[in-house]
Scaffold this motif. Sequence first.
Motif, PDB file in Angstrom:
ATOM      1  N   ARG A  37       1.838 -42.057  13.893  1.00 48.30           N
ATOM      2  CA  ARG A  37       2.695 -41.191  14.704  1.00 48.30           C
ATOM      3  C   ARG A  37       4.021 -40.875  14.017  1.00 48.30           C
ATOM      4  N   VAL A  38       4.534 -41.835  13.257  1.00 50.59           N
ATOM      5  CA  VAL A  38       5.801 -41.595  12.548  1.00 50.59           C
ATOM      6  C   VAL A  38       5.613 -40.500  11.506  1.00 50.59           C
ATOM      7  N   LEU A  39       4.535 -40.594  10.724  1.00 54.10           N
ATOM      8  CA  LEU A  39       4.261 -39.570   9.724  1.00 54.10           C
ATOM      9  C   LEU A  39       3.940 -38.231  10.381  1.00 54.10           C
ATOM     10  N   ASN A  40       3.243 -38.258  11.514  1.00 51.04           N
ATOM     11  CA  ASN A  40       2.977 -37.029  12.276  1.00 51.04           C
ATOM     12  C   ASN A  40       4.283 -36.356  12.677  1.00 51.04           C
ATOM     13  N   PHE A  41       5.218 -37.170  13.151  1.00 47.81           N
ATOM     14  CA  PHE A  41       6.517 -36.633  13.589  1.00 47.81           C
ATOM     15  C   PHE A  41       7.279 -36.032  12.419  1.00 47.81           C
ATOM     16  N   ILE A  42       7.279 -36.745  11.271  1.00 46.91           N
ATOM     17  CA  ILE A  42       7.986 -36.236  10.086  1.00 46.91           C
ATOM     18  C   ILE A  42       7.371 -34.918   9.627  1.00 46.91           C
ATOM     19  N   GLY A  43       6.042 -34.869   9.567  1.00 39.32           N
ATOM     20  CA  GLY A  43       5.367 -33.650   9.133  1.00 39.32           C
ATOM     21  C   GLY A  43       5.625 -32.487  10.065  1.00 39.32           C
ATOM     22  N   THR A  44       5.528 -32.723  11.361  1.00 42.04           N
ATOM     23  CA  THR A  44       5.769 -31.667  12.346  1.00 42.04           C
ATOM     24  C   THR A  44       7.217 -31.198  12.307  1.00 42.04           C
ATOM     25  N   LEU A  45       8.138 -32.141  12.159  1.00 41.81           N
ATOM     26  CA  LEU A  45       9.559 -31.797  12.092  1.00 41.81           C
ATOM     27  C   LEU A  45       9.856 -30.921  10.879  1.00 41.81           C
ATOM     28  N   PHE A  46       9.283 -31.284   9.733  1.00 42.35           N
ATOM     29  CA  PHE A  46       9.506 -30.497   8.519  1.00 42.35           C
ATOM     30  C   PHE A  46       8.985 -29.070   8.692  1.00 42.35           C
ATOM     31  N   VAL A  47       7.752 -28.935   9.166  1.00 47.14           N
ATOM     32  CA  VAL A  47       7.141 -27.609   9.323  1.00 47.14           C
ATOM     33  C   VAL A  47       7.942 -26.761  10.306  1.00 47.14           C
ATOM     34  N   ASP A  48       8.270 -27.328  11.451  1.00 48.38           N
ATOM     35  CA  ASP A  48       8.988 -26.563  12.472  1.00 48.38           C
ATOM     36  C   ASP A  48      10.395 -26.197  12.020  1.00 48.38           C
ATOM     37  N   ALA A  49      11.073 -27.155  11.362  1.00 48.16           N
ATOM     38  CA  ALA A  49      12.454 -26.906  10.931  1.00 48.16           C
ATOM     39  C   ALA A  49      12.514 -25.832   9.850  1.00 48.16           C
ATOM     40  N   VAL A  50      11.658 -25.936   8.847  1.00 47.78           N
ATOM     41  CA  VAL A  50      11.707 -24.976   7.736  1.00 47.78           C
ATOM     42  C   VAL A  50      11.230 -23.598   8.182  1.00 47.78           C
ATOM     43  N   ARG A  51      10.161 -23.548   8.962  1.00 45.37           N
ATOM     44  CA  ARG A  51       9.668 -22.244   9.418  1.00 45.37           C
ATOM     45  C   ARG A  51      10.615 -21.595  10.420  1.00 45.37           C
ATOM     46  N   GLY A  52      11.454 -22.404  11.047  1.00 41.90           N
ATOM     47  CA  GLY A  52      12.403 -21.859  12.020  1.00 41.90           C
ATOM     48  C   GLY A  52      13.671 -21.307  11.410  1.00 41.90           C
ATOM     49  N   VAL A  53      13.850 -21.487  10.104  1.00 41.09           N
ATOM     50  CA  VAL A  53      15.064 -21.010   9.413  1.00 41.09           C
ATOM     51  C   VAL A  53      14.685 -19.857   8.495  1.00 41.09           C
TER      52      VAL A  53
END
Length: 223
Positions: A46-62
Amino acid sequence: MISIIQVYGVMLLRSMGNTLLLCVLSLLFAMVIGLIIALFNVGKNRVLNFIGTLFVDAVRGVPLIVLAYFVYFGVPQAAKMLNVSGFRLSALTAGIIALSMNCGAYMAEIIRAGIESVDKGQMEASRSLGLSYGKSMRLIIIPQAIRTMIPSIINQFIITLKDTSILSVIGFPELVNTAKNVAGNTFMNLQVWAIVGIMYMVVIITLSKVAKRVERRLKRGQQ
């Protein structure tokens, strides 16, 4: 247009080479980033899932232009605030970092979708044969997923190639930045941008044809 090509043709071709170099290097780094983030997202941690999701959402949102400004101007300023003197990024380095992060977020989704498209029974069968999760992914799952990923990766290459034009804002001598200088020197905006448009079209149409041919071959192979 002929007179512009005669005087500035070599400069424009060199800039197109810079554009392709930036695109290829960014895509290579993006594939590494995308693979790592995709593995984070398909795993059960779950920790790695959170990191991966956070990276994708953050970068695609900028927007890419904001990311480019942040890397080129913001990171050196942050280093200065941390008393790291003399730290500076070249336009090429900043451009590669910004494009790699942006493209990497999309590549992560492409690779994730490719991995998830492989039948789950493949993983179960490989694990039942005694292969570890890592070996199963490396030897069984990812090779099968590549078949479905290649057309999307080529399309992402085309998108990244067009996105390089945004990096003219940080002064990297890619095609659009050079075209601005040529247009400013000649005052022939119509002719200059027509030439640039044709150059992009030639490269992108060629890549599109390659993508379609690869896709047809993969379909034949699956059949």
